[in-house]
Motif scaffolding. Structure first.
Motif, short mmCIF file in Angstrom:
data_model
loop_
_atom_site.label_atom_id
_atom_site.label_comp_id
_atom_site.label_asym_id
_atom_site.label_seq_id
_atom_site.Cartn_x
_atom_site.Cartn_y
_atom_site.Cartn_z
N ARG A 282 28.03 53.44 50.27
CA ARG A 282 28.11 54.06 48.94
C ARG A 282 26.94 55.01 48.74
O ARG A 282 27.10 56.13 48.24
N GLU B 197 35.52 40.47 55.21
CA GLU B 197 36.80 41.16 55.00
C GLU B 197 37.07 41.36 53.51
O GLU B 197 37.50 42.43 53.07
N GLY B 198 36.85 40.30 52.75
CA GLY B 198 37.12 40.36 51.31
C GLY B 198 36.27 41.41 50.62
O GLY B 198 36.74 42.16 49.75
N LEU B 199 35.00 41.49 51.02
CA LEU B 199 34.12 42.50 50.45
C LEU B 199 34.60 43.90 50.79
O LEU B 199 34.66 44.79 49.93
N ALA C 12 37.62 44.88 51.55
CA ALA C 12 38.86 45.17 50.81
C ALA C 12 38.55 45.48 49.35
O ALA C 12 39.13 46.41 48.77
N ALA C 13 37.63 44.71 48.74
CA ALA C 13 37.29 44.97 47.33
C ALA C 13 36.70 46.37 47.17
O ALA C 13 37.02 47.08 46.21
N TYR C 14 35.85 46.77 48.09
CA TYR C 14 35.29 48.12 48.03
C TYR C 14 36.39 49.16 48.21
O TYR C 14 36.41 50.18 47.51
N GLU D 266 39.78 48.82 47.78
CA GLU D 266 40.77 48.81 46.70
C GLU D 266 40.12 49.28 45.40
O GLU D 266 40.80 49.78 44.51
N GLN E 118 35.85 52.60 46.36
CA GLN E 118 34.50 52.88 46.83
C GLN E 118 34.50 53.32 48.30
O GLN E 118 33.48 53.74 48.84
N ARG F 131 49.86 52.20 51.04
CA ARG F 131 49.73 51.68 49.69
C ARG F 131 48.32 51.14 49.48
O ARG F 131 47.74 51.27 48.41
N HIS F 132 47.75 50.53 50.52
CA HIS F 132 46.40 49.99 50.43
C HIS F 132 45.47 50.72 51.38
O HIS F 132 45.82 50.96 52.53
#
Lengths: 334, 334
Positions: free
Chosen positions: A112, A160-162, A164-166, A168, A171, A242-243
């Motif tokens: 970022r 992975e979750g982090l 994906a959150a960034y 989606e 960021q 889509r993602h």
């Protein structure tokens, strides 16, 4: 095709990282390598260092300001730095959290800050745990929500979750998560072929085996792994999806029993050691006795592995035979 | 039945935490409450403080030695402390990691140190992301491996993964993960009823609504939530299961549109404000426009909610009307 002009590689002196660096340089890419040399091997970068497009920075991913500064100018991050020591999680229960989860958060924050929008992440089939996997069937990317069984798997799933959150959360522009089976090949310094060959060098007449040898695992040759990552990253499959997060299992469409692998290794070395099993159907607490990933998604993009598991194991063994120095160098480089 | 004799409650001064403390004390349990009062409300513990079986410790979950020392003697941990501010994740991207993931790691390490084997964890339906959820169907616990869409969901999923790794790695005896829908009721100080009522106190003629009001969400009354957690924990459903980690969705078997909820609130207050929508089909980046959990698993244990969503909303509103002090107290207590 989406060009990669300047790649930033964490874990650049590791097993997969150094092979990726060499490949990117051969492809004409500018590469900044980042490694804290906790387990990386300086010699793995001998070839890269001779290339004027390569810059090596010694730094720790837990040092966010340095990481962000180092990343400036890059247009793609390959985040491969990790603690890969899955077996001994309980002897240092914070290591996976720090080196795999918090470190990944730092990579994302650095991106970022530095304005880098694309990432590829080396995750693992261990994120599937074992709870909900159908016996004997390969595990697809959209398997049931897993119950984690190891700190390593949990820490990679958290990474992975982090990511994906960034992605989606807009960021990142493109995020590629690759769930690896065990990788082997040149510069492999961690895993069962490494351990078995070391034992057979020390005592060719006997071989200690964790578990009962019936654990079934899948392996992928490191150059096939790198081919797959670059193939997907350059196609930019997350760009129009889509993602912005695209997850791919990486492996071969086969698995072997540990006992089969022992057979390959012993035949190649012309040895018949006595096998000493530690017993039980898994190698360690949290070991998954069956790892076999469904790789139809990545194969549908046009990639396929060139080596079988047996070929990969033999090639690994030949590399270890020619590079016994890795057994006396600092252990557990990745 | 497995007795809980001495419960350790993190986030004891929060919304769910303080209600749980009161219930445990009423049930004869000894309770150690732990809170850093970053958002907890001292007044929520006025009743508990009068009870000799209650001990309140002011401490931060990021302070592992203090946490481990505080936990000694407890036989069950309710880990409710969290950052619950899902909307503003991107203004402080490390907060979820620290307060939800690293803090949970600390709770688990403290339990190892203190020899406490049972935990209940307040997770969230946000861990399902939205990627792979079937439209209009309630999401079951074994839904497809999610793509995370918010830092909050990612951080809670990471906390779940850590708990499961500890439990499956035999570091815990029983682990209960509860994926909450939005909880409301007495001491609720965070969420849409709180926000709408505050607005209507300030300007009864108009109401700003995030998104287009068609977001569909599920809500659960806090006492029903606490009933469910205690019901499962006391039955010890993880003790004899294949997995020491048991995951339960917690919610009502219904959902409402935000617009319906506005209708309930305005009718109860006798108001007809002009509705000012911010637009779009979600309230914020990473908001899930449809949260509806399949609660068959928890209902199969014999629990069921006593209040409907509408009843829960009205009860929440009545509590806020009688406790307007929460609007001038430090905001966002949980």
């Amino acid at each position: 095709m989406t060009a990669i002009k300047h790649a930033f590689v964490t874990g650049a002196a590791g097993f997969v990282g150094s092979n990726l660096v060499d490949r990117l340089l051969a492809d004409g890419v500018t590469v900044t390598g980042w490694d804290n040399f906790s387990t990386g091997q300086d010699r793995f970068l001998d070839g890269a260092r001779a290339n004027p497009r390569f810059r090596l920075l010694r730094g720790d991913t837990l040092d966010l300001p340095a990481l962000a500064a180092a990343m400036r100018g890059a247009d793609f991050v390959f985040h491969l730095a990790a603690n890969a020591d899955i077996k001994d999680g309980w002897s240092h229960p914070r290591r996976d959290l720090e080196q795999n989860t918090i470190a990944t958060s730092n990579v994302l924050e650095a991106m970022r800050t530095a304005g880098v929008g694309r990432i590829a992440f080396s995750s693992t089939g261990s994120v599937y745990g074992e709870a909900l996997v159908t016996p004997d069937a390969p595990t697809p990317e959209d398997a049931a929500f897993p119950v984690q069984t190891s700190l390593y798997g949990a820490s990679k799933a958290a990474g992975e979750g982090l990511i994906a959150a960034y992605a989606e959360g807009a960021q990142l522009t493109e995020a590629y998560i690759f769930r690896f089976v065990s990788i082997l090949g040149e510069r492999y310094t961690h895993g069962h072929v490494f351990d078995f060959y070391r034992q057979l060098l020390e005592h060719p007449d006997r071989l200690a085996v964790l578990g009962d040898g019936t654990q079934r695992k899948s392996y992928l040759y490191v150059q096939d792994c790198i081919d797959a990552m670059l193939h997907v990253a350059r196609r930019g499959t997350a760009r129009d999806a889509r993602h912005r997060t695209q997850v791919y299992n990486l492996g071969t469409p086969e698995y072997v029993e540990v006992n089969q692998s022992i057979g390959f290794i012993c035949a190649a070395l012309g040895l018949s050691p006595r096998l000493e099993y530690s017993g039980g159907n898994r190698g360690w607490v949290g070991d998954n006795p069956f790892i076999f990933l469904d790789t139809r998604k990545i194969r549908a993009t046009g990639w396929q592995p060139r080596l079988t598991i047996e070929q990969g194991i033999i090639r690994t063994l030949r590399w270890l035979e020619a590079n016994r120095w890795v057994y006396t160098a600092r252990r557990e480089a990745r």
